[in-house]
Write an enzyme that holds these catalytic residues in place. Structure first.
Site, PDB file in Angstrom:
ATOM      1  N   LYS A  37       1.269  36.302  15.384  1.00  0.00           N
ATOM      2  CA  LYS A  37       2.070  35.521  14.431  1.00  0.00           C
ATOM      3  C   LYS A  37       1.566  34.074  14.380  1.00  0.00           C
ATOM      4  O   LYS A  37       0.776  33.666  15.235  1.00  0.00           O
ATOM      5  CB  LYS A  37       3.541  35.546  14.877  1.00  0.00           C
ATOM      6  CG  LYS A  37       3.783  34.917  16.251  1.00  0.00           C
ATOM      7  CD  LYS A  37       5.200  35.183  16.746  1.00  0.00           C
ATOM      8  CE  LYS A  37       5.410  34.601  18.135  1.00  0.00           C
ATOM      9  NZ  LYS A  37       6.706  35.004  18.716  1.00  0.00           N
ATOM     10  N   TYR A 263      -1.668   1.590  10.654  1.00  0.00           N
ATOM     11  CA  TYR A 263      -0.355   1.353  10.039  1.00  0.00           C
ATOM     12  C   TYR A 263       0.560   0.571  10.971  1.00  0.00           C
ATOM     13  O   TYR A 263       0.541   0.774  12.185  1.00  0.00           O
ATOM     14  CB  TYR A 263       0.321   2.691   9.726  1.00  0.00           C
ATOM     15  CG  TYR A 263      -0.241   3.381   8.501  1.00  0.00           C
ATOM     16  CD1 TYR A 263      -0.358   2.722   7.288  1.00  0.00           C
ATOM     17  CD2 TYR A 263      -0.630   4.713   8.584  1.00  0.00           C
ATOM     18  CE1 TYR A 263      -0.856   3.381   6.170  1.00  0.00           C
ATOM     19  CE2 TYR A 263      -1.120   5.377   7.468  1.00  0.00           C
ATOM     20  CZ  TYR A 263      -1.238   4.703   6.265  1.00  0.00           C
ATOM     21  OH  TYR A 263      -1.725   5.360   5.170  1.00  0.00           O
TER      22      TYR A 263
HETATM   23  C1  LIG Z   1       6.421  35.376  20.070  1.00  0.00           C
HETATM   24  C2  LIG Z   1       6.988  36.587  20.699  1.00  0.00           C
HETATM   25  C3  LIG Z   1       6.321  37.229  21.768  1.00  0.00           C
HETATM   26  C4  LIG Z   1       5.108  36.653  22.459  1.00  0.00           C
HETATM   27  O1  LIG Z   1       5.507  35.729  23.450  1.00  0.00           O
HETATM   28  P1  LIG Z   1       4.458  34.974  24.379  1.00  0.00           P
HETATM   29  O2  LIG Z   1       5.279  34.197  25.319  1.00  0.00           O
HETATM   30  O3  LIG Z   1       3.640  34.129  23.483  1.00  0.00           O
HETATM   31  O4  LIG Z   1       3.635  36.045  25.040  1.00  0.00           O
HETATM   32  C5  LIG Z   1       6.847  38.432  22.222  1.00  0.00           C
HETATM   33  N1  LIG Z   1       7.964  38.957  21.675  1.00  0.00           N
HETATM   34  C6  LIG Z   1       8.635  38.359  20.671  1.00  0.00           C
HETATM   35  C7  LIG Z   1       9.875  38.999  20.130  1.00  0.00           C
HETATM   36  C8  LIG Z   1       8.185  37.154  20.156  1.00  0.00           C
HETATM   37  O5  LIG Z   1       8.861  36.549  19.175  1.00  0.00           O
END
Ligand SMILES: *Cc1c(COP(=O)(O)O)cnc(C)c1O
Length: 366
Positions: A37, A263
């Site tokens: 993701k 800035y």
């Molecule tokens: C983002 C996510 C993960 C991955 O978690 P990490 O700590 O990055 O390994 C796993 N399960 C869900 C439901 C998530 O939203």
């Protein structure tokens, strides 16, 4: 075409190393779902997914439907779990052969209705239970509702039941976590009893894999760890850094004593000095809070601190003592340690430094 001089290098061989490290922590039969993701945690979801598909990864997960569509459009064939599919996207979920996380009665019924309308058989779905994070998920008391709708029907195939740990990285919350694991186990068992088959169970993220072997179940959901971090200094040293952020000097200025830079006159020269401007700013995820000397970048191995306020598209650095010229390479980070230092100085976590890396930075795959 993107010819931005600032590049994010993505080392696929490090991802493979990290995957193998986590594999070594699992039983042979435990499947791995790679979480890609948020552009693969700021990297490049398509490049990472293609690479992991070649390595025969079992599953992918994305947060939103459009992230799953992008993977399908790039030819990814591996099952993709969409963690937050949204009611209005359920048609697209089916159209692109994505697998929805159904986490409430409302979205469950909507998906069931739609699947019946389409005349679909055995569409793979995943049910998420809230065991303590209080983010998304059914409650234990929703089980009779779900069993009623899932038993002896041809439309939906319950591929997995899952939950998410709230504090898997926190050793002080061991009791809380063990409680979550217990509730999850008993929830899953009631499905197996009534449905007469065993859906997959999964609940561990990166820190869950490392800290709670009892929570590996049938599959684990590996995100951060693939990209080289573990929330634990001991394990970080076993992982390889995946991402390097590099830029070049756009312009060099000779600055007189008492002149200001940037800035709000965020920096004033105490003596004559040389500054360099680099094409990277807070719109690229180089947070404004990292300015004012908090962090440095490297030029030919020398440290050049950020001076003044980081701008939207650029930042200025002090190169008074560095032999350099316009066009020379600037390294913002190329190690885990440097990424962790950025996170520390910005008062955040490695996840945020990675996922904030802006879309206009050019990705280069190695
Ligand atoms: C983002 C996510 C993960 C991955 O978690 P990490 O700590 O990055 O390994 C796993 N399960 C869900 C439901 C998530 O939203």
């Amino acid at each position: 075409m993107n010819n931005n001089p600032t590049v994010l290098e993505i080392r696929l061989s490090s991802i493979e190393h990290n995957l193998n490290f986590f594999r070594s922590k699992l039983q042979n039969s435990t499947k791995i779902l790679a979480v890609v993701k948020a552009s693969g945690y700021g990297s490049d979801a398509v490049a990472v997914a293609r690479f992991l598909e070649e390595l025969k990864i079992d599953y992918f997960a994305v947060a939103y439907t459009d992230e799953g569509i992008a993977l399908r459009n790039s030819g990814i064939k591996t099952p993709i779990l969409v963690l937050h599919p949204q009611l209005e996207n359920l048609g697209l979920i089916i159209q692109y052969n994505l697998e929805p996380n159904l986490y409430s009665k409302k979205i469950f019924l909507a998906f069931l209705e739609l699947s019946k309308e389409y005349g679909i058989l055995e569409y793979p779905i995943h049910l998420k239970f809230n065991t303590g994070l209080n983010r998304l998920g059914f409650k234990e008391l929703d089980i009779p509702f779900l069993l009623h709708h899932l038993k002896d029907q041809p439309t939906l195939l319950l591929k997995s039941i899952f939950s998410h740990l709230a504090a898997s990285e926190d050793r002080n919350e061991r009791d809380y976590t063990l409680n979550q694991i217990d509730s999850f186990r008993s929830i899953a068992e009631s499905f197996e009893r009534t449905l007469g088959f065993k859906p997959m169970m999964h609940m561990s993220n990166t820190s869950g894999i490392l800290n709670y072997p009892e929570a590996h179940f049938d599959m684990v959901r590996l995100g951060l760890g693939l990209y080289g971090f573990s929330n634990d200094p001991g394990f970080n040293s076993k992982l390889k850094n995946v991402l390097s952020l590099k830029s070049v000097i756009s312009q060099i200025h000779e600055i007189d004593k008492n002149e200001s830079v940037g800035y709000n006159k965020g920096f004033t020269a105490k003596k004559q000095m040389r500054t360099a401007t680099i094409p990277l700013g807070h719109a690229d995820g180089f947070f404004r809070s990292l300015g004012q000397g908090k962090v440095f970048v490297k030029i030919h191995g020398n440290k050049a601190p950020i001076i003044g306020n980081i701008c939207m598209d650029m930042a200025m650095i002090d190169v008074s003592d560095i032999d350099c010229e316009e066009g020379d390479q600037v390294i913002i980070f190329d190690s885990q340690q440097e990424i962790l230092e950025l996170a520390f100085q910005a008062d955040t976590i490695s996840y945020e430094i990675l996922t904030a890396l802006g879309g206009r930075i050019r990705r280069v795959i190695h």
